[in-house]
Motif scaffolding. Structure first.
Motif, PDB file in Angstrom:
ATOM      1  N   THR A   9       0.853  -1.184   0.000  1.00 29.32           N
ATOM      2  CA  THR A   9       0.000   0.000   0.000  1.00 29.32           C
ATOM      3  C   THR A   9       0.888   1.233   0.000  1.00 29.32           C
ATOM      4  O   THR A   9       1.807   1.339   0.814  1.00 29.32           O
ATOM      5  CB  THR A   9      -0.923   0.014   1.225  1.00 29.32           C
ATOM      6  OG1 THR A   9      -1.707  -1.184   1.223  1.00 29.32           O
ATOM      7  CG2 THR A   9      -1.829   1.222   1.239  1.00 29.32           C
ATOM      8  N   SER A  34      -4.040  10.419  -1.779  1.00 29.08           N
ATOM      9  CA  SER A  34      -4.223   9.286  -2.676  1.00 29.08           C
ATOM     10  C   SER A  34      -3.503   8.075  -2.108  1.00 29.08           C
ATOM     11  O   SER A  34      -2.393   8.188  -1.584  1.00 29.08           O
ATOM     12  CB  SER A  34      -3.675   9.619  -4.063  1.00 29.08           C
ATOM     13  OG  SER A  34      -4.018   8.599  -4.981  1.00 29.08           O
ATOM     14  N   ARG A  35      -4.156   6.931  -2.219  1.00 25.12           N
ATOM     15  CA  ARG A  35      -3.575   5.645  -1.836  1.00 25.12           C
ATOM     16  C   ARG A  35      -3.673   4.711  -3.028  1.00 25.12           C
ATOM     17  O   ARG A  35      -4.663   4.698  -3.751  1.00 25.12           O
ATOM     18  CB  ARG A  35      -4.347   5.016  -0.674  1.00 25.12           C
ATOM     19  CG  ARG A  35      -4.096   5.658   0.651  1.00 25.12           C
ATOM     20  CD  ARG A  35      -3.215   4.773   1.493  1.00 25.12           C
ATOM     21  NE  ARG A  35      -2.794   5.446   2.696  1.00 25.12           N
ATOM     22  CZ  ARG A  35      -3.046   5.016   3.912  1.00 25.12           C
ATOM     23  NH1 ARG A  35      -3.746   3.921   4.093  1.00 25.12           N
ATOM     24  NH2 ARG A  35      -2.573   5.665   4.948  1.00 25.12           N
ATOM     25  N   LYS A  36      -2.593   3.941  -3.193  1.00 29.25           N
ATOM     26  CA  LYS A  36      -2.550   2.936  -4.255  1.00 29.25           C
ATOM     27  C   LYS A  36      -2.203   1.607  -3.604  1.00 29.25           C
ATOM     28  O   LYS A  36      -1.257   1.517  -2.826  1.00 29.25           O
ATOM     29  CB  LYS A  36      -1.474   3.309  -5.284  1.00 29.25           C
ATOM     30  CG  LYS A  36      -1.429   2.370  -6.468  1.00 29.25           C
ATOM     31  CD  LYS A  36      -0.400   2.812  -7.503  1.00 29.25           C
ATOM     32  CE  LYS A  36      -0.863   4.051  -8.198  1.00 29.25           C
ATOM     33  NZ  LYS A  36      -0.388   4.149  -9.603  1.00 29.25           N
ATOM     34  N   PHE A  45      -6.382   2.408  -7.074  1.00 28.07           N
ATOM     35  CA  PHE A  45      -6.109   3.602  -6.295  1.00 28.07           C
ATOM     36  C   PHE A  45      -7.376   4.405  -6.094  1.00 28.07           C
ATOM     37  O   PHE A  45      -8.338   4.288  -6.847  1.00 28.07           O
ATOM     38  CB  PHE A  45      -4.986   4.458  -6.907  1.00 28.07           C
ATOM     39  CG  PHE A  45      -5.374   5.236  -8.129  1.00 28.07           C
ATOM     40  CD1 PHE A  45      -6.046   6.446  -8.042  1.00 28.07           C
ATOM     41  CD2 PHE A  45      -5.039   4.772  -9.386  1.00 28.07           C
ATOM     42  CE1 PHE A  45      -6.388   7.174  -9.168  1.00 28.07           C
ATOM     43  CE2 PHE A  45      -5.375   5.485 -10.526  1.00 28.07           C
ATOM     44  CZ  PHE A  45      -6.049   6.688 -10.415  1.00 28.07           C
ATOM     45  N   THR A  47      -8.404   8.491  -4.865  1.00 21.87           N
ATOM     46  CA  THR A  47      -7.914   9.837  -4.592  1.00 21.87           C
ATOM     47  C   THR A  47      -9.053  10.690  -4.059  1.00 21.87           C
ATOM     48  O   THR A  47     -10.160  10.671  -4.596  1.00 21.87           O
ATOM     49  CB  THR A  47      -7.339  10.477  -5.869  1.00 21.87           C
ATOM     50  OG1 THR A  47      -6.282   9.637  -6.360  1.00 21.87           O
ATOM     51  CG2 THR A  47      -6.782  11.858  -5.598  1.00 21.87           C
ATOM     52  N   SER A  58      -8.691   0.916 -11.292  1.00 28.17           N
ATOM     53  CA  SER A  58      -8.088  -0.382 -10.998  1.00 28.17           C
ATOM     54  C   SER A  58      -7.826  -1.083 -12.319  1.00 28.17           C
ATOM     55  O   SER A  58      -8.411  -0.754 -13.348  1.00 28.17           O
ATOM     56  CB  SER A  58      -8.991  -1.230 -10.108  1.00 28.17           C
ATOM     57  OG  SER A  58     -10.164  -1.579 -10.794  1.00 28.17           O
ATOM     58  N   TRP A 112       5.746   8.320  -4.248  1.00 23.59           N
ATOM     59  CA  TRP A 112       4.906   7.503  -3.362  1.00 23.59           C
ATOM     60  C   TRP A 112       5.759   6.933  -2.245  1.00 23.59           C
ATOM     61  O   TRP A 112       6.919   6.564  -2.471  1.00 23.59           O
ATOM     62  CB  TRP A 112       4.289   6.361  -4.146  1.00 23.59           C
ATOM     63  CG  TRP A 112       3.354   6.770  -5.233  1.00 23.59           C
ATOM     64  CD1 TRP A 112       3.683   7.143  -6.504  1.00 23.59           C
ATOM     65  CD2 TRP A 112       1.931   6.855  -5.160  1.00 23.59           C
ATOM     66  NE1 TRP A 112       2.550   7.441  -7.221  1.00 23.59           N
ATOM     67  CE2 TRP A 112       1.468   7.273  -6.422  1.00 23.59           C
ATOM     68  CE3 TRP A 112       1.009   6.606  -4.146  1.00 23.59           C
ATOM     69  CZ2 TRP A 112       0.115   7.449  -6.687  1.00 23.59           C
ATOM     70  CZ3 TRP A 112      -0.336   6.777  -4.421  1.00 23.59           C
ATOM     71  CH2 TRP A 112      -0.773   7.194  -5.671  1.00 23.59           C
TER      72      TRP A 112
END
Length: 117
Positions: A9, A34-36, A45, A47, A58, A112
């Motif tokens: 993550t 934002s997370r991926k 992800f 946002t 995705s 990131w």
């Protein structure tokens, strides 16, 4: 490459973006989150901007020694079927840096940080 350094993550720390002849401008990280999440099977992800939903995607990905390539299957913006986004990447001090160009011009640069394995 024998191992996958992308699994886990990731939290967006900074970035800049520009498209369609517009200048590249920095993300306002005071407004953006934002997370991926990257697994063996794919990426996704989410946002937020100002604490509210902004975008999500995705799909599948692949990588080699220089490039990380995403092929979105579902997005919140129109993407032609089979569209791929190719990023040059490197890891610097534990941070994942990726850059995307179009027609030889940089249009995106993101950094990131891994927050979970």
């Amino acid at each position: 490459m024998s191992s996958n350094p992308f699994l886990g993550t990731w939290q967006l720390r900074s970035g800049e973006f520009g498209e369609h002849g517009q200048p590249v401008t920095p993300y306002d990280m005071s407004r953006l989150q934002s997370r991926k999440v990257i697994s063996q099977q794919g990426f996704s992800f989410l946002t937020l901007q100002d604490g509210k939903f902004y975008s999500a995607a995705s799909g599948s990905y692949r990588f080699d020694e220089a490039d990380y390539v995403e092929t979105p299957a579902m997005t919140t913006w129109p993407v032609p079927e089979g569209q791929q986004y190719t990023f040059r990447y490197e890891f610097i001090d534990g941070l994942w840096h990726n850059k995307r160009t179009e027609n030889g011009v940089q249009v995106e640069h993101e950094i990131w940080e891994k927050v979970a394995d």
